[in-house]
Motif scaffolding. Structure first.
Motif, short mmCIF file in Angstrom:
data_model
loop_
_atom_site.label_atom_id
_atom_site.label_comp_id
_atom_site.label_asym_id
_atom_site.label_seq_id
_atom_site.Cartn_x
_atom_site.Cartn_y
_atom_site.Cartn_z
N GLY A 487 0.84 -1.47 0.06
CA GLY A 487 -0.01 -0.29 0.05
C GLY A 487 0.81 1.04 -0.07
N GLY A 488 0.73 2.16 0.80
CA GLY A 488 1.74 3.28 0.54
C GLY A 488 0.98 4.87 -0.53
N ASP A 489 1.11 5.81 -0.55
CA ASP A 489 -0.17 6.16 -1.23
C ASP A 489 1.45 6.76 -2.55
OD1 ASP A 489 3.11 7.54 -0.61
OD2 ASP A 489 1.99 9.35 1.17
N GLY A 490 2.14 5.63 -2.92
CA GLY A 490 3.03 5.85 -4.06
C GLY A 490 4.54 6.94 -3.91
N SER A 491 4.23 7.82 -3.26
CA SER A 491 4.96 8.23 -3.04
C SER A 491 6.62 8.14 -3.07
CB SER A 491 5.28 9.42 -1.84
OG SER A 491 5.35 9.09 -0.78
N ALA A 492 6.33 6.61 -2.95
CA ALA A 492 8.53 6.03 -2.46
C ALA A 492 8.18 3.95 -3.13
CB ALA A 492 9.08 6.18 -1.99
N PRO A 493 9.18 3.37 -3.26
CA PRO A 493 8.68 2.41 -2.98
C PRO A 493 8.72 1.27 -1.56
CG PRO A 493 11.11 2.37 -4.70
CD PRO A 493 10.26 3.98 -3.77
N VAL A 494 9.24 2.56 -0.54
CA VAL A 494 8.98 2.21 0.56
C VAL A 494 8.83 3.48 1.54
CG1 VAL A 494 10.13 1.22 2.94
CG2 VAL A 494 10.71 0.25 1.08
N VAL A 495 7.21 2.94 2.03
CA VAL A 495 7.03 4.40 2.93
C VAL A 495 6.83 3.92 4.25
CG1 VAL A 495 5.40 6.07 3.44
CG2 VAL A 495 5.70 5.23 0.68
N LEU A 496 7.65 4.99 5.31
CA LEU A 496 7.84 4.54 6.84
C LEU A 496 6.59 5.84 7.05
CD1 LEU A 496 8.36 3.50 9.68
CD2 LEU A 496 10.36 4.61 9.07
N ARG A 497 5.19 5.20 7.34
CA ARG A 497 4.82 6.41 8.57
C ARG A 497 3.87 5.86 9.78
NH1 ARG A 497 -0.62 5.89 5.27
NH2 ARG A 497 0.48 6.78 3.15
N VAL A 498 5.41 7.22 10.12
CA VAL A 498 5.30 7.35 11.40
C VAL A 498 4.49 7.85 12.26
CG1 VAL A 498 6.57 7.67 13.77
CG2 VAL A 498 7.61 7.70 10.97
N GLY A 499 3.12 7.01 13.44
CA GLY A 499 2.13 6.97 14.06
C GLY A 499 2.87 7.53 15.14
N ALA A 500 1.83 7.43 16.35
CA ALA A 500 2.01 8.06 17.84
C ALA A 500 2.47 6.96 18.84
CB ALA A 500 0.30 8.46 17.99
N ASP A 501 2.69 5.94 18.54
CA ASP A 501 3.21 4.75 18.97
C ASP A 501 4.61 4.77 19.20
OD1 ASP A 501 3.04 4.07 16.93
OD2 ASP A 501 2.81 2.17 16.90
N PHE A 502 4.92 5.80 18.21
CA PHE A 502 6.76 6.21 17.72
C PHE A 502 7.32 7.50 17.78
CE2 PHE A 502 10.20 3.86 14.91
CZ PHE A 502 11.22 4.16 16.11
N ALA A 503 6.68 7.97 18.71
CA ALA A 503 6.16 9.26 18.03
C ALA A 503 8.04 9.92 19.01
CB ALA A 503 6.04 10.32 19.33
N SER A 504 9.08 8.96 19.69
CA SER A 504 10.16 9.53 20.02
C SER A 504 10.93 8.29 20.65
CB SER A 504 10.02 9.72 21.79
OG SER A 504 9.71 9.39 22.36
N GLY A 505 12.81 8.20 20.28
CA GLY A 505 13.19 7.32 20.24
C GLY A 505 14.04 7.01 18.86
N ASP A 506 15.38 5.93 18.26
CA ASP A 506 15.70 5.81 17.27
C ASP A 506 14.64 3.92 16.98
OD1 ASP A 506 16.94 7.49 17.17
OD2 ASP A 506 18.43 6.86 18.27
N VAL A 507 14.49 3.53 17.54
CA VAL A 507 13.82 2.53 17.86
C VAL A 507 12.34 2.21 18.57
CG1 VAL A 507 16.06 0.74 17.76
CG2 VAL A 507 15.05 1.06 19.53
N PHE A 508 11.95 1.29 18.29
CA PHE A 508 10.29 1.25 18.85
C PHE A 508 10.72 0.22 19.44
CE2 PHE A 508 6.57 -0.92 19.17
CZ PHE A 508 5.64 -0.40 19.08
N ASN A 509 9.91 0.98 21.17
CA ASN A 509 10.00 0.20 22.59
C ASN A 509 8.67 -0.10 22.73
OD1 ASN A 509 9.23 0.66 24.64
ND2 ASN A 509 9.22 2.64 25.46
N PRO A 510 9.01 -1.51 22.55
CA PRO A 510 7.40 -2.51 23.04
C PRO A 510 6.97 -2.45 24.06
CG PRO A 510 9.94 -3.46 22.61
CD PRO A 510 9.89 -2.02 22.71
N ALA A 511 7.56 -1.55 24.68
CA ALA A 511 6.62 -1.31 26.06
C ALA A 511 5.84 0.20 26.25
CB ALA A 511 7.59 -0.84 27.31
N ALA A 512 5.24 0.23 24.25
CA ALA A 512 4.57 1.93 24.31
C ALA A 512 3.48 1.10 23.69
CB ALA A 512 5.11 3.09 23.11
N PRO A 513 2.34 1.30 24.44
CA PRO A 513 0.90 0.82 24.09
C PRO A 513 1.01 1.16 22.93
CG PRO A 513 0.96 3.89 24.54
CD PRO A 513 2.20 3.20 24.98
N THR A 514 0.83 0.00 21.98
CA THR A 514 0.16 0.04 20.37
C THR A 514 -1.12 -1.26 20.35
OG1 THR A 514 1.59 -0.71 19.00
CG2 THR A 514 2.20 -1.87 20.43
N SER A 515 -1.37 -1.27 19.52
CA SER A 515 -2.43 -2.14 19.33
C SER A 515 -2.57 -2.47 17.29
CB SER A 515 -3.97 -1.66 19.37
OG SER A 515 -4.00 -0.38 18.75
#
Length: 545
Positions: A487-515
């Motif tokens: 999917g994605g919006d076609g702006s690039a072959p790969v699109v990383l869309r960052v959400g509120a569950d990853f609003a900080s840090g260099d790697v995803f924090n498993p302890a952060a709330p996510t669904s």
């Protein structure tokens, strides 16, 4: 021809044709030729006049119906809450994601109101009651690729939080920690929309509200609808009177079939939704078999009938907008329309009410919010195989190690990677683009995004050959399984869309709330939701014992 003056037909066959000045024969013409030409000109003039008349009448006819239907349609604000659900700290609303072609799913709240204004509505309901509640409430999800749709019935006795709202007159209605979901309509359909959004976290694009008389008139217009009951039903409350088996209902009997409670199973609102699903499925099949929506005259007739009892959100309160929406909805194959009744549990303070089955309901609404087809899972692990719900819209990505393409080394990824900031944190996309470049992804670029309230971080790949690169990005950032999908919006072959569950840090924090979105509707949810297909002609409602 009688009379003193000869008609054109009486010109002597051999008489010389008068010239331009009345003296001699005209050059290049004899009498018969000239007569024929005059006659042809007159015929053409008559035909031209008839064409103008026909075209003018058609335009006037179309203009009349356009004006009439446009005048019938009532509009109202889409939202009514003082604080929009998407701004709430308790999770807000999950923003829909475009598919690979940029198409968005559509979510519509269908409301059947029990308002009984003086006149036809009051006659059908038996008394006058202008307050109005959502007697029928269904959340309709149409997939981005229009291949399938999910219709979730929300029981009117469901107890949920209701936000503070302001109606169209400016009157305020206080928030309720818990109230019957259908009572929000007292503050207008916009408040009903926001109540459902707050409860489901699904973004609602439109609402359509119809009253008692609209149901009766529409059913009559298509010549009745076939329904089935397991045994004879005689309900003195709704006045439903049907023999066992299949019957054709229209008029007041159609309304009684949709509204009866005591006539079905245990007399609860939950079994009434099964009757509504059967009725809608039968209505859809009949309209498609008659090609009603493809016939301009029939479509105009139906729209005129429906518009008299219809209230919609302001953005679609016109003939053109409703036609556009109708043309979109009719693309969905009937057999791929799935009906569900929201799973519930007992509401302890009042046995006449029900409470959400939170775990199962969250899974259903998460599927809808992430544009996944609601299907029963197979006996094996992994994505569900389509059943009555039709084909899945976009299969969830396979977690690394479960058959997905082997994740590439960052240095081996030559494809462009665009990082979109869907959070309220300024510069977030540029931060993660720098992180990816430091990890070895040379073509990572950070950009803004059209929305700043994306809930969940996801990695999209536009074509299958880019899935390995997308998996590599997810692995580098330690994103959870299921975060990679096409999917994605076609702006690039790969699109990383960052959400509120990853609003900080260099790697995803498993302890952060996510669904993260589930990969399929679990069997317990499917069973509890009484999944039904609009294409199933063998559905039969369980009559009361």
């Amino acid at each position: 021809m009688s009379g003193d003056t000869p008609g054109i037909a009486e010109v002597p066959k051999h008489a010389p044709d008068a010239g331009p000045d009345g003296g001699g024969p005209a050059l290049g013409g004899t009498a018969p030729v000239r007569v024929a030409r005059r006659r042809a000109r007159r015929i053409l003039m008559v035909l031209s006049g008839m064409m103008v008349l026909v075209i003018g009448s058609t335009v006037a006819y179309a203009g009349y119906w356009y004006y009439r239907i446009n005048h019938n349609i009532k509009g109202a604000p889409l939202h009514g809450a003082v604080v929009p659900p998407e701004q709430l700290a308790s999770g807000g609303v999950i923003q829909p994601t475009p598919d690979a072609y940029g198409n968005l799913p559509i979510n519509i709240l269908l409301i059947g109101t029990d308002t009984r204004l003086p006149g036809k509505d009051a006659d059908l309901g038996g008394f006058v009651d202008a307050s109005g509640r959502a007697d029928v409430e269904m959340l309709v999800h149409v997939s981005a690729d229009r291949s399938n749709a999910t219709v979730v019935s929300l029981p009117r006795d469901l107890m949920v939080p209701i936000p503070e709202c302001v109606d169209a007159k400016g009157d305020h209605y206080g928030a309720q920690n818990v109230g019957m979901i259908n009572s929000a309509l007292a503050a207008g359909p916009g408040c009903q929309v926001d109540t459902v959004e707050m409860f489901t976290h699904v973004k609602i694009d439109h609402f359509m509200m119809v009253d008692f008389s609209g149901v009766v008139d529409l059913t009559n217009a298509v010549g009745g609808v076939d329904v089935c009951v397991t045994k004879a039903v005689h309900d003195p409350d709704s006045h439903l009177d049907l023999p066992a088996g299949t019957s054709q209902v229209e008029g007041t009997q159609a309304l009684a079939f949709l509204r009866t409670r005591e006539g079905f199973a245990d007399g609860s609102d939950l079994y009434r939704t099964q009757a509504q699903h059967q009725y809608l499925g039968s209505l859809i099949r009949k309209m498609k078999s008659q090609a009603t929506l493809d016939d301009p005259l029939q479509a105009t007739h139906l729209m005129d009938i429906a518009s008299k009892s219809l209230t919609v959100d302001d953005p679609i309160a016109s003939v053109n907008k409703l036609l556009d929406l109708s043309n979109t909805l009719k693309k969905v194959p009937t057999e791929n329309i799935t009906f569900l009744t929201l799973p519930t549990v007992a509401y302890r303070p009042d046995p006449n009410r029900v409470a959400p089955d939170q775990e199962l309901d969250d899974q259903i609404f998460s599927l809808i919010a992430h544009d996944r087809s609601v299907t029963e899972p197979s006996s094996q692990s992994g994505p569900a195989s389509p059943t009555t719900g039709g084909p899945t819209v976009s299969q969830p990505a396979k977690p690394t190690g479960s058959g997905a393409p082997t994740s590439l080394a960052p240095s081996a990824v030559k494809d462009a990677i665009v990082v979109e900031n869907g959070t309220t944190a300024d510069g977030r996309s540029k931060q993660l683009a720098e992180t990816l470049r430091a990890d070895g992804f040379k073509n990572a670029t950070g950009v803004g995004y059209s929305s700043s309230d994306v809930a969940i971080t996801e990695v999209f790949y536009s074509k299958d050959q880019y899935e390995g690169a997308a998996q590599a990005v997810a692995a580098a950032l330690q994103l959870p399984p299921g975060s990679v999908r096409p999917g994605g919006d076609g702006s690039a072959p790969v699109v990383l869309r960052v959400g509120a569950d990853f609003a900080s840090g260099d790697v995803f924090n498993p302890a952060a709330p996510t669904s993260p979105p589930p990969s399929a509707l679990p069997s317990d949810a499917a069973s509890s939701a009484d999944v039904e297909s609009a294409g199933d002609q063998n559905l039969c409602v369980t009559a009361a014992h």
